[in-house]
Design an enzyme around this catalytic site. Structure first.
Site, PDB file in Angstrom:
ATOM      1  N   ASN A   9       0.873  -1.177   0.000  1.00 47.11           N
ATOM      2  CA  ASN A   9       0.000   0.000   0.000  1.00 47.11           C
ATOM      3  C   ASN A   9       0.907   1.223   0.000  1.00 47.11           C
ATOM      4  OD1 ASN A   9      -1.777   2.065   0.436  1.00 47.11           O
ATOM      5  ND2 ASN A   9      -2.394   1.422   2.497  1.00 47.11           N
ATOM      6  N   TRP A  10       0.972   1.877  -1.149  1.00 50.83           N
ATOM      7  CA  TRP A  10       1.885   3.025  -1.276  1.00 50.83           C
ATOM      8  C   TRP A  10       1.359   4.268  -0.551  1.00 50.83           C
ATOM      9  CZ3 TRP A  10       3.581   3.174  -7.161  1.00 50.83           C
ATOM     10  CH2 TRP A  10       4.458   2.105  -7.396  1.00 50.83           C
ATOM     11  N   LYS A  11       0.068   4.247  -0.184  1.00 52.34           N
ATOM     12  CA  LYS A  11      -0.552   5.444   0.420  1.00 52.34           C
ATOM     13  C   LYS A  11      -0.298   6.648  -0.499  1.00 52.34           C
ATOM     14  CE  LYS A  11      -0.141   3.195   4.836  1.00 52.34           C
ATOM     15  NZ  LYS A  11      -0.139   3.283   6.283  1.00 52.34           N
ATOM     16  N   HIS A  93      -9.598   1.475   4.788  1.00 46.51           N
ATOM     17  CA  HIS A  93      -8.313   1.609   5.480  1.00 46.51           C
ATOM     18  C   HIS A  93      -8.500   2.567   6.658  1.00 46.51           C
ATOM     19  CE1 HIS A  93      -4.172   2.630   6.370  1.00 46.51           C
ATOM     20  NE2 HIS A  93      -3.846   1.505   5.746  1.00 46.51           N
ATOM     21  N   GLU A  95      -6.823   4.938   7.670  1.00 44.84           N
ATOM     22  CA  GLU A  95      -6.597   6.358   7.344  1.00 44.84           C
ATOM     23  C   GLU A  95      -7.830   6.953   6.666  1.00 44.84           C
ATOM     24  OE1 GLU A  95      -2.862   5.563   5.404  1.00 44.84           O
ATOM     25  OE2 GLU A  95      -2.065   5.011   7.370  1.00 44.84           O
ATOM     26  N   GLU A 165      -5.437  -4.640  10.604  1.00 46.26           N
ATOM     27  CA  GLU A 165      -4.394  -3.634  10.763  1.00 46.26           C
ATOM     28  C   GLU A 165      -4.640  -2.858  12.060  1.00 46.26           C
ATOM     29  OE1 GLU A 165      -2.442  -2.680   6.708  1.00 46.26           O
ATOM     30  OE2 GLU A 165      -4.010  -1.223   7.075  1.00 46.26           O
ATOM     31  N   GLY A 171       2.593   2.332  10.780  1.00 49.83           N
ATOM     32  CA  GLY A 171       3.571   3.409  10.635  1.00 49.83           C
ATOM     33  C   GLY A 171       4.324   3.738  11.909  1.00 49.83           C
ATOM     34  N   SER A 211       3.460  -2.123  10.267  1.00 55.78           N
ATOM     35  CA  SER A 211       4.915  -2.207  10.460  1.00 55.78           C
ATOM     36  C   SER A 211       5.507  -3.557  10.040  1.00 55.78           C
ATOM     37  CB  SER A 211       5.291  -1.867  11.905  1.00 55.78           C
ATOM     38  OG  SER A 211       4.945  -0.524  12.194  1.00 55.78           O
TER      39      SER A 211
HETATM   40  P1  13P Z   1       3.011   0.435   7.634  1.00 53.61           P
HETATM   41  O1  13P Z   1       3.495  -0.861   7.031  1.00 53.61           O
HETATM   42  O2  13P Z   1       3.757   1.641   7.142  1.00 53.61           O
HETATM   43  O3  13P Z   1       2.912   0.331   9.115  1.00 53.61           O
HETATM   44  O4  13P Z   1       1.508   0.647   7.093  1.00 53.61           O
HETATM   45  C1  13P Z   1       0.598  -0.380   7.215  1.00 53.61           C
HETATM   46  C2  13P Z   1      -0.604  -0.056   6.426  1.00 53.61           C
HETATM   47  O5  13P Z   1      -1.357   0.834   6.788  1.00 53.61           O
HETATM   48  C3  13P Z   1      -0.837  -0.809   5.189  1.00 53.61           C
HETATM   49  O6  13P Z   1      -2.102  -0.556   4.679  1.00 53.61           O
END
Ligand code: 13P
Length: 253
Positions: A9-11, A93, A95, A165, A171, A211
């Site tokens: 997931n590149w966000k 997600h 976020e 998650e 993160g 993470s």
């Molecule tokens: P990280 O791997 O940066 O913790 O992010 C996880 C995530 O939100 C994947 O969708």
């Protein structure tokens, strides 16, 4: 038999050149893979990526709206995704839920729209640190799942992939231990058994995210119930992603 799923997931990261460079590197080094590999990229890159990516990697979107078209400024519809041959999407997600105020009802509408259009969603669920501290993890996630799956029929539910998650692990560099992640994923599987049946709960894919990196992925993917990983930060570097995708894991059953 299920292959493990390695999803990036590149966000909201990379520019166009970086995104294309990533795909060239992946194409060059990933010639065959046992795992199923996905990249969930910002929608503005989808066309550039899907045109260039090799057949081993699937490209997906990070969000979609539940309507086909209309006055929804800034949104992207399932019809638009399909017209670019994008058949995978992240839904709910944390976020999206926390920064953009998406509700469980929004998540459910998006899931129903996606599966009615042959788009396969990865649906994210997970508790906050506060809920975890109050021992409310199982209750909170059970409710998220119940609300997400409202009106999803038994013949369609296996098209959904879930991703557990925990918010406190996203993160932060603090990953859930593989035992803890596996136990919560078992609980999710039990919840799905309660809502549907044994077969669905065994077949449905459930990922862990938060993470994940090259060092902890092996422990996570050798547990009894974790079908794959959804990786944020550690997936941004092509070499890291390629390494994760090329590793070999035993199938769950
Ligand atoms: P990280 O791997 O940066 O913790 O992010 C996880 C995530 O939100 C994947 O969708």
């Amino acid at each position: 038999m299920k292959n493990k799923i390695i999803a990036a997931n590149w966000k909201m990261n990379k520019d166009r050149d970086e995104a294309i460079d990533f795909i060239f590197k992946v194409n060059e080094k990933v010639k065959s893979v046992k795992n199923q590999a996905f990249i969930f990229a910002p929608s503005i890159f989808l066309r550039d990526l899907i045109k260039r990516v090799n057949s081993h990697i699937k490209i997906g979107a990070q969000n979609m709206y539940h309507e086909e078209k209309g006055a929804y400024t800034g949104e992207i519809s399932y019809k638009m995704l399909k017209s670019y041959n994008i058949f995978h999407v992240l839904i709910g997600h944390s976020e999206r839920r926390n920064i953009f105020n998406e509700t469980d009802a929004d998540v459910n509408k998006k899931i129903l729209a996606a599966i009615s259009q042959e788009i396969k969603p990865i649906v994210c669920v997970g508790e906050s640190l506060e809920e975890r501290k109050k021992n409310l993890t199982n209750k909170f996630i059970s409710e998220q799942i119940e609300k997400a799956l409202l009106d999803v029929s038994v013949d369609k539910v296996e098209e959904i992939i879930f991703a557990y998650e925990p918010l406190w692990a996203i993160g932060t560099g603090v990953t859930a231990s593989h035992e803890e992640a596996n136990n919560t994923i078992k609980m999710i599987r039990n919840k799905i058994r309660e809502l549907y049946n044994d077969k669905v709960s065994e077949n449905i894919n459930i990922l862990y995210g938060g993470s994940v990196n090259n060092k902890n992925i092996d422990n996570l993917l050798t547990t009894s119930d974790i079908d794959g990983v959804l990786v944020g930060g550690a997936s941004l570097d092509p070499e890291n992603f390629i390494e994760m995708v090329k590793r070999e894991y035993k199938k769950r059953h």
